[in-house]
Motif scaffolding. Sequence first.
Motif, PDB file in Angstrom:
ATOM      1  N   THR A 156      -8.168 -71.079 -46.158  1.00  0.00           N
ATOM      2  CA  THR A 156      -9.046 -71.291 -47.316  1.00  0.00           C
ATOM      3  C   THR A 156     -10.484 -70.946 -46.928  1.00  0.00           C
ATOM      4  O   THR A 156     -10.823 -70.910 -45.749  1.00  0.00           O
ATOM      5  CB  THR A 156      -8.999 -72.757 -47.772  1.00  0.00           C
ATOM      6  OG1 THR A 156      -9.538 -73.568 -46.724  1.00  0.00           O
ATOM      7  CG2 THR A 156      -7.584 -73.200 -48.082  1.00  0.00           C
ATOM      8  N   PHE A 157     -11.314 -70.707 -47.940  1.00  0.00           N
ATOM      9  CA  PHE A 157     -12.719 -70.422 -47.658  1.00  0.00           C
ATOM     10  C   PHE A 157     -13.371 -71.608 -46.957  1.00  0.00           C
ATOM     11  O   PHE A 157     -14.289 -71.441 -46.164  1.00  0.00           O
ATOM     12  CB  PHE A 157     -13.470 -70.078 -48.948  1.00  0.00           C
ATOM     13  CG  PHE A 157     -13.227 -68.668 -49.404  1.00  0.00           C
ATOM     14  CD1 PHE A 157     -13.625 -67.594 -48.614  1.00  0.00           C
ATOM     15  CD2 PHE A 157     -12.598 -68.400 -50.601  1.00  0.00           C
ATOM     16  CE1 PHE A 157     -13.399 -66.282 -49.016  1.00  0.00           C
ATOM     17  CE2 PHE A 157     -12.360 -67.093 -51.014  1.00  0.00           C
ATOM     18  CZ  PHE A 157     -12.766 -66.031 -50.220  1.00  0.00           C
ATOM     19  N   GLU A 158     -12.881 -72.777 -47.269  1.00  0.00           N
ATOM     20  CA  GLU A 158     -13.439 -73.964 -46.637  1.00  0.00           C
ATOM     21  C   GLU A 158     -13.172 -73.942 -45.127  1.00  0.00           C
ATOM     22  O   GLU A 158     -14.066 -74.203 -44.323  1.00  0.00           O
ATOM     23  CB  GLU A 158     -12.821 -75.210 -47.270  1.00  0.00           C
ATOM     24  CG  GLU A 158     -13.665 -76.442 -47.105  1.00  0.00           C
ATOM     25  CD  GLU A 158     -13.205 -77.570 -48.017  1.00  0.00           C
ATOM     26  OE1 GLU A 158     -13.243 -78.717 -47.590  1.00  0.00           O
ATOM     27  OE2 GLU A 158     -12.796 -77.277 -49.158  1.00  0.00           O
ATOM     28  N   ASN A 169     -19.889 -70.857 -49.990  1.00  0.00           N
ATOM     29  CA  ASN A 169     -20.390 -69.755 -50.812  1.00  0.00           C
ATOM     30  C   ASN A 169     -20.675 -68.497 -50.008  1.00  0.00           C
ATOM     31  O   ASN A 169     -20.348 -67.393 -50.433  1.00  0.00           O
ATOM     32  CB  ASN A 169     -21.670 -70.186 -51.546  1.00  0.00           C
ATOM     33  CG  ASN A 169     -21.351 -70.507 -52.994  1.00  0.00           C
ATOM     34  OD1 ASN A 169     -20.429 -69.938 -53.566  1.00  0.00           O
ATOM     35  ND2 ASN A 169     -22.103 -71.426 -53.568  1.00  0.00           N
ATOM     36  N   LYS A 172     -17.469 -66.823 -49.250  1.00  0.00           N
ATOM     37  CA  LYS A 172     -16.976 -66.068 -50.410  1.00  0.00           C
ATOM     38  C   LYS A 172     -17.740 -64.757 -50.563  1.00  0.00           C
ATOM     39  O   LYS A 172     -17.156 -63.712 -50.848  1.00  0.00           O
ATOM     40  CB  LYS A 172     -17.147 -66.897 -51.690  1.00  0.00           C
ATOM     41  CG  LYS A 172     -16.156 -68.027 -51.836  1.00  0.00           C
ATOM     42  CD  LYS A 172     -16.399 -68.737 -53.163  1.00  0.00           C
ATOM     43  CE  LYS A 172     -15.602 -70.023 -53.266  1.00  0.00           C
ATOM     44  NZ  LYS A 172     -15.982 -70.799 -54.464  1.00  0.00           N
ATOM     45  N   THR A 173     -19.063 -64.839 -50.386  1.00  0.00           N
ATOM     46  CA  THR A 173     -19.889 -63.632 -50.509  1.00  0.00           C
ATOM     47  C   THR A 173     -19.503 -62.594 -49.457  1.00  0.00           C
ATOM     48  O   THR A 173     -19.379 -61.407 -49.751  1.00  0.00           O
ATOM     49  CB  THR A 173     -21.387 -63.982 -50.355  1.00  0.00           C
ATOM     50  OG1 THR A 173     -21.685 -65.043 -51.250  1.00  0.00           O
ATOM     51  CG2 THR A 173     -22.267 -62.799 -50.666  1.00  0.00           C
ATOM     52  N   PHE A 175     -16.653 -62.267 -47.982  1.00  0.00           N
ATOM     53  CA  PHE A 175     -15.341 -61.697 -48.305  1.00  0.00           C
ATOM     54  C   PHE A 175     -15.475 -60.628 -49.391  1.00  0.00           C
ATOM     55  O   PHE A 175     -14.928 -59.535 -49.287  1.00  0.00           O
ATOM     56  CB  PHE A 175     -14.386 -62.804 -48.764  1.00  0.00           C
ATOM     57  CG  PHE A 175     -13.001 -62.305 -49.097  1.00  0.00           C
ATOM     58  CD1 PHE A 175     -12.150 -61.849 -48.101  1.00  0.00           C
ATOM     59  CD2 PHE A 175     -12.539 -62.306 -50.411  1.00  0.00           C
ATOM     60  CE1 PHE A 175     -10.863 -61.390 -48.395  1.00  0.00           C
ATOM     61  CE2 PHE A 175     -11.262 -61.845 -50.716  1.00  0.00           C
ATOM     62  CZ  PHE A 175     -10.428 -61.389 -49.713  1.00  0.00           C
ATOM     63  N   TYR A 176     -16.249 -60.973 -50.407  1.00  0.00           N
ATOM     64  CA  TYR A 176     -16.477 -60.032 -51.515  1.00  0.00           C
ATOM     65  C   TYR A 176     -17.153 -58.755 -51.017  1.00  0.00           C
ATOM     66  O   TYR A 176     -16.733 -57.637 -51.339  1.00  0.00           O
ATOM     67  CB  TYR A 176     -17.340 -60.726 -52.579  1.00  0.00           C
ATOM     68  CG  TYR A 176     -17.796 -59.826 -53.700  1.00  0.00           C
ATOM     69  CD1 TYR A 176     -16.910 -59.417 -54.701  1.00  0.00           C
ATOM     70  CD2 TYR A 176     -19.117 -59.384 -53.758  1.00  0.00           C
ATOM     71  CE1 TYR A 176     -17.330 -58.594 -55.724  1.00  0.00           C
ATOM     72  CE2 TYR A 176     -19.541 -58.561 -54.789  1.00  0.00           C
ATOM     73  CZ  TYR A 176     -18.649 -58.169 -55.768  1.00  0.00           C
ATOM     74  OH  TYR A 176     -19.057 -57.354 -56.784  1.00  0.00           O
TER      75      TYR A 176
ATOM     76  N   GLN B  11     -16.495 -62.920 -57.032  1.00  0.00           N
ATOM     77  CA  GLN B  11     -16.492 -63.824 -55.897  1.00  0.00           C
ATOM     78  C   GLN B  11     -15.661 -65.066 -56.232  1.00  0.00           C
ATOM     79  O   GLN B  11     -14.860 -65.531 -55.432  1.00  0.00           O
ATOM     80  CB  GLN B  11     -17.920 -64.263 -55.607  1.00  0.00           C
ATOM     81  CG  GLN B  11     -18.360 -63.979 -54.198  1.00  0.00           C
ATOM     82  CD  GLN B  11     -19.838 -64.214 -54.044  1.00  0.00           C
ATOM     83  OE1 GLN B  11     -20.629 -63.283 -54.120  1.00  0.00           O
ATOM     84  NE2 GLN B  11     -20.215 -65.468 -53.871  1.00  0.00           N
ATOM     85  N   ASP B  16     -10.165 -70.335 -53.695  1.00  0.00           N
ATOM     86  CA  ASP B  16      -8.871 -70.965 -53.432  1.00  0.00           C
ATOM     87  C   ASP B  16      -8.488 -71.939 -54.535  1.00  0.00           C
ATOM     88  O   ASP B  16      -7.340 -72.044 -54.907  1.00  0.00           O
ATOM     89  CB  ASP B  16      -8.933 -71.765 -52.117  1.00  0.00           C
ATOM     90  CG  ASP B  16      -9.459 -70.921 -50.982  1.00  0.00           C
ATOM     91  OD1 ASP B  16      -8.807 -69.926 -50.658  1.00  0.00           O
ATOM     92  OD2 ASP B  16     -10.528 -71.251 -50.446  1.00  0.00           O
TER      93      ASP B  16
END
Lengths: 193, 226
Positions: A156-158, A169, A172-173, A175-176, B11, B16
């Motif tokens: 997970t992003f966490e 955040n 996520k950025t 990864f994007y 984004q 998840d």
Amino acid sequence: MSLINEDEALIAAALKGSAYAWEKLVKRYESRVYNHGLRLTGNSSDAMDLMQEVFLGVYRNLHRFRGDAKFSSWIFRIAHNKAVDMNRRKRLMTLQSKSGDQDERDIFEQIASYSHDEPDARLSSEELNSQIVKMLSILPLDQRLIVELKVFQSQTFEEIADMQDISVNTAKTRFYTALKKLKVVLEENHVLP
Amino acid sequence: MSCPKTQHLLQEYFSDDLAPLAREEIGNHLNSCEQCSNELEALLFAQSNLQKWQEQQVPHWDRGLELFRREHRSGNFRSGFWSRWQWLPTAASFAMLGILLLNVSVTSNQQGFSLSFGAGSGNSEQFDVQLSEFQARQQNEMEALITRVEDRLDSNSIQLLQAVMDQTQQSTAENLDRIYAFFEQQRIRDLEDMRVGYQELVDSDYETIRSLQQLAQFVSYQGTVR
Ligand SMILES: [Zn+2]
């Protein structure tokens, strides 16, 4: 002890000195860790080095493993740190150094043409993989790691944010941004003759 | 024309744990904004390219077994002493059956266990009393034994540590600490397992032992035991 978690049973036995349990535990994860290393480093000898360092780290810290996280997440946290260390010692997978034999553009053309057609029987799994590796090699290590952990290890992003010591955040950025770069490479090379 | 929402929207798309409402909002925007939906398609395409990875087989390696064995062997007493340690609950169970079937009593002292053969008992009431007395006694013996073993393990850990250090030729303080912590952890676990194992044995085998004891009683009336 509950029989549900085989990993934990193996860990307990390995901690008591069972070499059999240790080997079984390694066998369960070695392929994932090795392939992870291949995608991060781009060659089998670095991937082997990384894998061995990861399992040495697992061995040294096994008594610290608490059942609150999945064992696989714990392993990939160690793998993440080892990859960062390794990259500090010697740059992992810089584009120019690894491929003397083939023109970059050829490679990306192959990826692009392969991607747009139906599965191409001419490509062996090694060729296919090496194209994926070349694609990943355009990413700096932190982004490559995020893509790896997200796409291949389903973290997970966490979890990822925690490993890289960044906010969710930012993860996520990153990864994007990484996906965008991969997209651009694929598009550019598809458009090129 | 570029849509200002693209980055934030996409984004979030890969999050998840997107709430159903947020997912719906993203879906609505994607349906109405060509730019965002094209961008998403391209990103998913890039991702799907990665997923074509073919799992490679791991080359042969020793899986750290040499190191593992080296650090867990360390002299004879690791295999001798420690494996005997695993036997203790089993040994205790045999001892309990022994007392019931043959009226053997077990005592432990500095030299180890000693056995003595008592006189035969009369009836089953007496036997029941003996049984519970025996259990209490054995439990005390076991506690005493554990305490003594604990003391011995302390010095053993240090010897073990020394042996490991001699073999690995790494005598940095950090390594020493690490290895010591490792064995300390193991020692505590073993002791705990031992305690739990014995308690479980006492609890679970009580009924079995009682019926075996009835059998022994019967057999002894027939004059075949002793
Ligand atoms: Zn839009």
